[in-house]
Design a protein around this motif. Structure first.
Motif, PDB file in Angstrom:
ATOM      1  N   ARG A 129      17.723  11.856  17.019  1.00 50.40           N
ATOM      2  CA  ARG A 129      16.841  11.996  15.113  1.00 50.40           C
ATOM      3  C   ARG A 129      16.409  13.680  15.467  1.00 50.40           C
ATOM      4  O   ARG A 129      17.169  14.014  14.234  1.00 50.40           O
ATOM      5  CB  ARG A 129      16.139  10.511  15.188  1.00 50.40           C
ATOM      6  CG  ARG A 129      16.169  10.743  13.187  1.00 50.40           C
ATOM      7  CD  ARG A 129      15.080   9.476  12.574  1.00 50.40           C
ATOM      8  NE  ARG A 129      13.965  10.507  12.917  1.00 50.40           N
ATOM      9  CZ  ARG A 129      12.935  10.278  13.765  1.00 50.40           C
ATOM     10  NH1 ARG A 129      13.192   9.444  14.603  1.00 50.40           N
ATOM     11  NH2 ARG A 129      11.585  10.431  13.673  1.00 50.40           N
TER      12      ARG A 129
ATOM     13  N   SER B 298      12.958  -1.268  15.123  1.00 53.02           N
ATOM     14  CA  SER B 298      12.844   0.403  14.902  1.00 53.02           C
ATOM     15  C   SER B 298      12.001   1.352  15.929  1.00 53.02           C
ATOM     16  O   SER B 298      10.684   0.101  16.187  1.00 53.02           O
ATOM     17  CB  SER B 298      11.984   0.843  13.155  1.00 53.02           C
ATOM     18  OG  SER B 298      12.056   2.365  13.518  1.00 53.02           O
TER      19      SER B 298
ATOM     20  N   CYS C 284      20.392  -4.069   0.169  1.00 48.07           N
ATOM     21  CA  CYS C 284      19.987  -2.536  -0.355  1.00 48.07           C
ATOM     22  C   CYS C 284      21.190  -1.830  -0.858  1.00 48.07           C
ATOM     23  O   CYS C 284      22.650  -1.851   0.076  1.00 48.07           O
ATOM     24  CB  CYS C 284      19.472  -1.641   1.287  1.00 48.07           C
ATOM     25  SG  CYS C 284      19.338   0.088   0.277  1.00 48.07           S
TER      26      CYS C 284
ATOM     27  N   LYS D 161      13.806  -6.966   5.310  1.00 47.92           N
ATOM     28  CA  LYS D 161      12.886  -6.049   5.972  1.00 47.92           C
ATOM     29  C   LYS D 161      12.051  -5.641   7.597  1.00 47.92           C
ATOM     30  O   LYS D 161      11.885  -4.731   8.276  1.00 47.92           O
ATOM     31  CB  LYS D 161      11.982  -5.169   5.398  1.00 47.92           C
ATOM     32  CG  LYS D 161      11.604  -2.948   5.384  1.00 47.92           C
ATOM     33  CD  LYS D 161      10.312  -3.141   4.580  1.00 47.92           C
ATOM     34  CE  LYS D 161       9.511  -1.600   4.592  1.00 47.92           C
ATOM     35  NZ  LYS D 161       8.571  -1.604   5.486  1.00 47.92           N
TER      36      LYS D 161
ATOM     37  N   GLU E 163      18.693   5.415  14.422  1.00 49.47           N
ATOM     38  CA  GLU E 163      17.408   5.259  12.507  1.00 49.47           C
ATOM     39  C   GLU E 163      17.867   6.125  11.598  1.00 49.47           C
ATOM     40  O   GLU E 163      18.122   7.250  11.870  1.00 49.47           O
ATOM     41  CB  GLU E 163      16.726   4.771  13.277  1.00 49.47           C
ATOM     42  CG  GLU E 163      16.364   3.694  14.520  1.00 49.47           C
ATOM     43  CD  GLU E 163      14.862   3.649  14.952  1.00 49.47           C
ATOM     44  OE1 GLU E 163      14.141   3.309  13.776  1.00 49.47           O
ATOM     45  OE2 GLU E 163      14.279   3.700  15.757  1.00 49.47           O
ATOM     46  N   GLY E 164      18.236   5.423  10.709  1.00 51.02           N
ATOM     47  CA  GLY E 164      17.968   6.554   9.337  1.00 51.02           C
ATOM     48  C   GLY E 164      19.373   6.866   8.868  1.00 51.02           C
ATOM     49  O   GLY E 164      20.205   7.108   9.669  1.00 51.02           O
ATOM     50  N   ARG E 165      19.930   7.280   7.617  1.00 49.35           N
ATOM     51  CA  ARG E 165      21.184   6.998   7.364  1.00 49.35           C
ATOM     52  C   ARG E 165      21.869   8.945   7.965  1.00 49.35           C
ATOM     53  O   ARG E 165      23.231   8.584   8.281  1.00 49.35           O
ATOM     54  CB  ARG E 165      20.203   7.275   5.510  1.00 49.35           C
ATOM     55  CG  ARG E 165      19.293   5.984   5.299  1.00 49.35           C
ATOM     56  CD  ARG E 165      19.712   6.254   3.671  1.00 49.35           C
ATOM     57  NE  ARG E 165      19.035   4.747   3.210  1.00 49.35           N
ATOM     58  CZ  ARG E 165      18.244   4.935   1.303  1.00 49.35           C
ATOM     59  NH1 ARG E 165      18.360   5.282   1.357  1.00 49.35           N
ATOM     60  NH2 ARG E 165      17.855   3.425   1.728  1.00 49.35           N
TER      61      ARG E 165
ATOM     62  N   LYS F 205      11.156   5.034  11.265  1.00 47.18           N
ATOM     63  CA  LYS F 205      11.468   5.770   9.811  1.00 47.18           C
ATOM     64  C   LYS F 205      13.276   5.037   9.623  1.00 47.18           C
ATOM     65  O   LYS F 205      14.476   6.683   9.475  1.00 47.18           O
ATOM     66  CB  LYS F 205      11.221   7.170   9.799  1.00 47.18           C
ATOM     67  CG  LYS F 205       9.874   7.196   9.829  1.00 47.18           C
ATOM     68  CD  LYS F 205      10.326   9.126  10.435  1.00 47.18           C
ATOM     69  CE  LYS F 205       8.459  10.014  10.337  1.00 47.18           C
ATOM     70  NZ  LYS F 205       8.486  10.314  11.589  1.00 47.18           N
ATOM     71  N   HIS F 206      13.562   3.702   9.645  1.00 50.95           N
ATOM     72  CA  HIS F 206      14.801   3.968   9.759  1.00 50.95           C
ATOM     73  C   HIS F 206      15.832   4.180   8.560  1.00 50.95           C
ATOM     74  O   HIS F 206      16.943   3.948   8.584  1.00 50.95           O
ATOM     75  CB  HIS F 206      14.928   2.141   9.967  1.00 50.95           C
ATOM     76  CG  HIS F 206      14.212   1.276   9.671  1.00 50.95           C
ATOM     77  ND1 HIS F 206      13.866   1.014   8.270  1.00 50.95           N
ATOM     78  CD2 HIS F 206      12.924   0.250   9.537  1.00 50.95           C
ATOM     79  CE1 HIS F 206      13.722   0.060   7.792  1.00 50.95           C
ATOM     80  NE2 HIS F 206      12.168  -0.327   8.722  1.00 50.95           N
ATOM     81  N   GLN F 207      14.448   3.868   7.645  1.00 52.51           N
ATOM     82  CA  GLN F 207      14.983   3.917   6.055  1.00 52.51           C
ATOM     83  C   GLN F 207      16.370   3.271   5.629  1.00 52.51           C
ATOM     84  O   GLN F 207      17.261   3.095   4.885  1.00 52.51           O
ATOM     85  CB  GLN F 207      15.756   5.282   6.107  1.00 52.51           C
ATOM     86  CG  GLN F 207      15.531   6.304   6.386  1.00 52.51           C
ATOM     87  CD  GLN F 207      15.383   7.961   6.160  1.00 52.51           C
ATOM     88  OE1 GLN F 207      17.033   7.568   6.741  1.00 52.51           O
ATOM     89  NE2 GLN F 207      16.006   9.030   5.162  1.00 52.51           N
ATOM     90  N   GLY F 208      15.908   1.750   6.011  1.00 55.07           N
ATOM     91  CA  GLY F 208      16.828   0.676   5.356  1.00 55.07           C
ATOM     92  C   GLY F 208      18.423   0.366   6.520  1.00 55.07           C
ATOM     93  O   GLY F 208      19.475  -0.235   6.503  1.00 55.07           O
TER      94      GLY F 208
END
Length: 246
Positions: free
Chosen positions: A143, A64, A33, A57, A9-11, A68-71
């Protein structure tokens, strides 16, 4: 196979997984996005034929584990656990005496991730964790390791004490962190070494501590009685690094 399902998860974490050549099976992106980092991830996904889904979303929030997946959420072919042998081979290939981390009772995924990150930066050849009463390689661990999990092998073993005995026969010796030990600066921490770290609450279990050659304490001047496990691991690891360099 020795697999655990892995959600990334997360960019940054997803991009790092692509960069390190990890196989991403599916990528879920927040519908609509279009910013730069997300476009870069989508480009990588298309290059590697990842199955790509644009979702709402609510769907991402449900999937998730971290909140804190940031899309972006990726399903990866999960981290395969290494064997302890792989770590010794890695040390041999690098022409270095083996340096391993062994973790006893670490149940907090943030601590495990931070310790794997430290192990990578300190030049350790691998991290050994027990199967029971310990956290495995979850999304939070991945992460928190900031990409180190892609480079530092992690082995999961049934019995830490038995592994210590086997490694002693191969010339390693072991130091564990404990308040009651000798101050780490007075110990000789050179050569093939295993650093044993326990949880904040319980420390290293008695059976594992009895197998260790040295018990090292970190000098503390403050008013509280212990360091966070990942910080203790970092402090001791870098004393080992310092001695190896001198």
């Amino acid at each position: 196979m020795r697999y655990e399902e892995l959600t990334i998860e997360g960019r940054n974490a997803v991009m790092e997984a692509y960069r390190s050549g990890k196989t991403i099976d599916k990528l879920f992106v927040l519908d609509g996005c279009q910013d730069g980092p997300v476009r870069s991830i989508i480009r990588e996904a298309k290059k590697q034929d990842t199955l790509l889904s644009y979702v709402a979303k609510e769907r991402l929030d449900q999937m998730s584990e971290t909140g804190k997946h940031q899309g972006v959420i990726a399903y990866a072919a999960a981290y395969e656990y290494a064997e302890v042998e792989d770590m010794l081979k890695l040390a041999e290939e690098k022409g270095e005496p083996p340096f391993l981390f062994l973790l006893d009772n670490i149940e907090d995924p943030h601590n495990l991730g931070a310790i794997i990150r430290t192990a990578n930066l300190a030049g350790a050849h691998g991290v050994i964790i027990p199967k029971r009463r310990a956290v495995g390689l979850t999304a939070t661990v991945a992460r928190t390791s900031a990409g180190a999990l892609n480079y530092t092998p992690v082995a999961k073993v049934t019995n830490l004490s038995a592994v210590i005995e086997e490694l002693k026969e191969k010339g390693l010796w072991f130091v564990c962190a404990d308040m009651g030990g000798e101050v780490m600066y007075s110990l000789n921490l050179k050569g093939p070494i295993g650093l044993v770290i326990g949880s904040e609450g319980e420390g290293v279990s008695r059976l594992v501590k009895e197998r260790c050659d040295f018990v090292a304490s970190i000098p503390m001047k403050g008013d509280i009685d212990s360091l966070n496990a990942s910080v203790a691991a970092g402090v001791l690891a870098y004393e080992i690094v310092r001695q190896r360099m001198s």
